[in-house]
Design a protein around this motif. Structure first.
Motif, PDB file in Angstrom:
ATOM      1  N   TYR A 251      23.881  -0.169  -6.664  1.00 41.83           N
ATOM      2  CA  TYR A 251      24.596  -1.447  -6.688  1.00 41.83           C
ATOM      3  C   TYR A 251      24.252  -2.247  -7.946  1.00 41.83           C
ATOM      4  CZ  TYR A 251      25.790  -0.248  -1.937  1.00 41.83           C
ATOM      5  OH  TYR A 251      26.292   0.402  -0.836  1.00 41.83           O
ATOM      6  N   MET A 252      23.002  -2.130  -8.404  1.00 40.79           N
ATOM      7  CA  MET A 252      22.632  -2.777  -9.649  1.00 40.79           C
ATOM      8  C   MET A 252      23.440  -2.184 -10.794  1.00 40.79           C
ATOM      9  SD  MET A 252      20.503  -5.169 -10.658  1.00 40.79           S
ATOM     10  CE  MET A 252      21.149  -5.882 -12.168  1.00 40.79           C
ATOM     11  N   GLY A 253      23.654  -0.871 -10.749  1.00 37.80           N
ATOM     12  CA  GLY A 253      24.473  -0.230 -11.776  1.00 37.80           C
ATOM     13  C   GLY A 253      25.902  -0.725 -11.775  1.00 37.80           C
ATOM     14  N   VAL A 254      26.484  -0.907 -10.592  1.00 37.21           N
ATOM     15  CA  VAL A 254      27.834  -1.461 -10.507  1.00 37.21           C
ATOM     16  C   VAL A 254      27.867  -2.850 -11.139  1.00 37.21           C
ATOM     17  CG1 VAL A 254      29.649  -2.248  -8.927  1.00 37.21           C
ATOM     18  CG2 VAL A 254      28.437  -0.112  -8.459  1.00 37.21           C
ATOM     19  N   LEU A 319      17.818  -9.918  -1.906  1.00 37.36           N
ATOM     20  CA  LEU A 319      18.066 -10.631  -3.159  1.00 37.36           C
ATOM     21  C   LEU A 319      18.803  -9.751  -4.165  1.00 37.36           C
ATOM     22  CD1 LEU A 319      14.650 -12.486  -3.541  1.00 37.36           C
ATOM     23  CD2 LEU A 319      16.825 -13.424  -2.734  1.00 37.36           C
ATOM     24  N   ALA A 320      18.436  -8.468  -4.230  1.00 33.63           N
ATOM     25  CA  ALA A 320      19.119  -7.557  -5.157  1.00 33.63           C
ATOM     26  C   ALA A 320      20.588  -7.398  -4.773  1.00 33.63           C
ATOM     27  CB  ALA A 320      18.420  -6.198  -5.179  1.00 33.63           C
ATOM     28  N   GLY A 321      20.845  -7.231  -3.479  1.00 29.75           N
ATOM     29  CA  GLY A 321      22.226  -7.099  -3.029  1.00 29.75           C
ATOM     30  C   GLY A 321      23.031  -8.356  -3.287  1.00 29.75           C
ATOM     31  N   PHE A 350      34.279  -4.775  -7.629  1.00 30.21           N
ATOM     32  CA  PHE A 350      34.195  -5.780  -6.575  1.00 30.21           C
ATOM     33  C   PHE A 350      34.190  -5.131  -5.194  1.00 30.21           C
ATOM     34  CE2 PHE A 350      36.297  -8.520  -3.454  1.00 30.21           C
ATOM     35  CZ  PHE A 350      35.507  -9.657  -3.527  1.00 30.21           C
ATOM     36  N   ARG A 351      35.033  -4.115  -5.007  1.00 31.53           N
ATOM     37  CA  ARG A 351      35.069  -3.440  -3.706  1.00 31.53           C
ATOM     38  C   ARG A 351      33.828  -2.603  -3.475  1.00 31.53           C
ATOM     39  NH1 ARG A 351      38.397   0.243  -3.859  1.00 31.53           N
ATOM     40  NH2 ARG A 351      39.433   0.045  -5.880  1.00 31.53           N
ATOM     41  N   ASP A 352      33.383  -1.900  -4.510  1.00 34.13           N
ATOM     42  CA  ASP A 352      32.216  -1.028  -4.352  1.00 34.13           C
ATOM     43  C   ASP A 352      30.946  -1.810  -4.036  1.00 34.13           C
ATOM     44  OD1 ASP A 352      33.710   1.242  -4.802  1.00 34.13           O
ATOM     45  OD2 ASP A 352      32.976   1.590  -6.849  1.00 34.13           O
ATOM     46  N   VAL A 353      30.761  -2.941  -4.714  1.00 32.73           N
ATOM     47  CA  VAL A 353      29.497  -3.659  -4.581  1.00 32.73           C
ATOM     48  C   VAL A 353      29.345  -4.304  -3.204  1.00 32.73           C
ATOM     49  CG1 VAL A 353      30.146  -5.992  -5.383  1.00 32.73           C
ATOM     50  CG2 VAL A 353      27.889  -5.027  -5.988  1.00 32.73           C
TER      51      VAL A 353
END
Length: 381
Positions: A251-254, A319-321, A350-353
């Motif tokens: 998710y950080m990569g996205v 927090l990361a999410g 936007f959808r992936d995260v």
């Protein structure tokens, strides 16, 4: 000893980040197509497998790449900037291998057989743990020589390419009460069926279909662990410490990819009095996510599993999410209405995260767990 002699006798360490950099753009080129057709990222999995990434976390003494969790978090993050689905599906395999390696090194757990198989056979492992979590799903009924398993395992990311399903089911033990049994099931075993169910909003290429287990036989000798149903166990504190930095690197990569797109467009844009503030808000969100992820990676490298570590990891997971989701939202605000166009990639990001919301422990569950730990209460209370 001269540098040349030392280099000759020491093993050459793979630079996993440099290696993934060589293929990340190619992987990204197929991301939109997989998203549009809801197709599994089979081509990218094949490429990663051919380059040794699926056995990267196996210790070198077992024939693997000897990578650490921090190495693979960087790899997953770089993949996520190009294709969230590839990153997330790969992270699910990776956290299983990383946990098995950590348990072998630190707890003398008998996971060496699995690790050797992953290296020798280049296996792809599939997890059902996120959907099972502490309670598990399905039944394990005793039979001659073992158990018959009946269950439906949802969110089984990577199952179209999977070799082994790492899963669990509940045995109603007459003495110990409901007991969760952990085991591996080959996807080729009789009674195992992958159902075509993964038609979703985001992370469409992960192939996270349901897996149906109908009267699947698991030998008693294949039961790798037993624990009380619904209770926190050292195994799950270990999983929490190791798995979530890897998973949330996707998710950080996205978020990284969305930020890079927004900055590229913002720098080309003419004078806009509101643009710097919008970019600054995006940067704040990105920093929050990055700092939280870095904390998780450090804990995976140096902490010991237990309620306090799980509390810190899960707080950082929240927090990361949150930061990753907000980064993508702010990136769309930086770009403006053009972010609605699919070709730009922000709509997919936007959808992936959004998937960052749904892994355990979800934000409300994490707050409850962390509050109990801070108050000195039993986490199973």
């Amino acid at each position: 000893m001269s540098a040349a002699i030392q280099a000759a006798i020491e093993p050459v360490r793979t630079d996993w980040l440099a290696q993934v950099d060589n293929t990340a753009d190619e992987i990204g080129a197929h991301a939109a197509e997989h998203d549009a057709h809801e197709s599994f990222v089979s081509d990218t999995f094949q490429k990663l497998k051919a380059e040794g990434f699926f056995k990267a976390l196996v210790p070198e003494e077992f024939g693997g790449g000897g990578a650490g969790v921090a190495d693979i978090c960087q790899v997953v993050r770089r993949l996520g900037a190009q294709c969230g689905s590839t990153a997330l599906a790969f992270s699910m395999h990776s956290h299983l291998v990383a946990t098995a390696a950590w348990r072998w090194r630190h707890q003398n757990a008998p996971t060496d057989g699995l690790l050797k198989r992953v290296a020798a056979e280049n296996l792809v492992l599939v997890s059902s743990g996120g959907s099972d979590w502490l309670r598990s799903e399905g039944t394990a009924t005793p039979c001659e020589g073992g158990f018959r398993i009946n269950a439906r395992k949802v969110f089984s990311s990577g199952c179209p390419a999977g070799d082994l399903l790492m899963t669990s089911a509940v045995h109603d033990d007459p003495e110990a009460g409901p007991t969760v049994l952990h085991f591996a099931v080959p996807f080729t075993a009789p009674g195992v069926t992958v159902l075509d169910t993964w038609h979703v909003m985001g992370m469409r290429g992960t192939g996270s279909h349901d897996v149906l287990l109908r009267d699947v036989f698991v030998p008693a000798a294949s039961i790798a662990g037993r624990r009380p149903q619904g209770k926190w166990h050292l195994l799950f504190h270990t999983i929490s410490m190791i798995a979530f930095p890897i998973i949330y690197s996707a998710y950080m990569g996205v978020a990284d990819g969305a930020r890079a797109t927004a900055l590229e467009i913002g720098r080309r844009r003419g004078f806009d009095t509101g643009l710097p503030a919008r970019v600054g808000a995006m940067e704040n969100a990105h920093a929050m996510a990055g700092l939280a992820l870095d904390a998780m990676v450090r804990m995976a490298g140096g902490a010991m599993p237990g309620p306090e570590t799980t509390s810190r990891v899960m707080t950082a997971r929240t927090l990361a999410g949150r930061g990753a989701i907000e980064t993508v939202e702010r990136a769309m605000e930086v770009v403006g209405g053009a972010s609605f166009y699919r070709d730009l990639g922000l709509e997919r990001a936007f959808r992936d995260v959004q998937g960052a919301r749904f892994h355990p422990l979800r934000a409300d569950e994490q707050a409850l767990f962390t509050g109990r730990v801070a108050l000195g209460l039993d986490v199973d209370g």
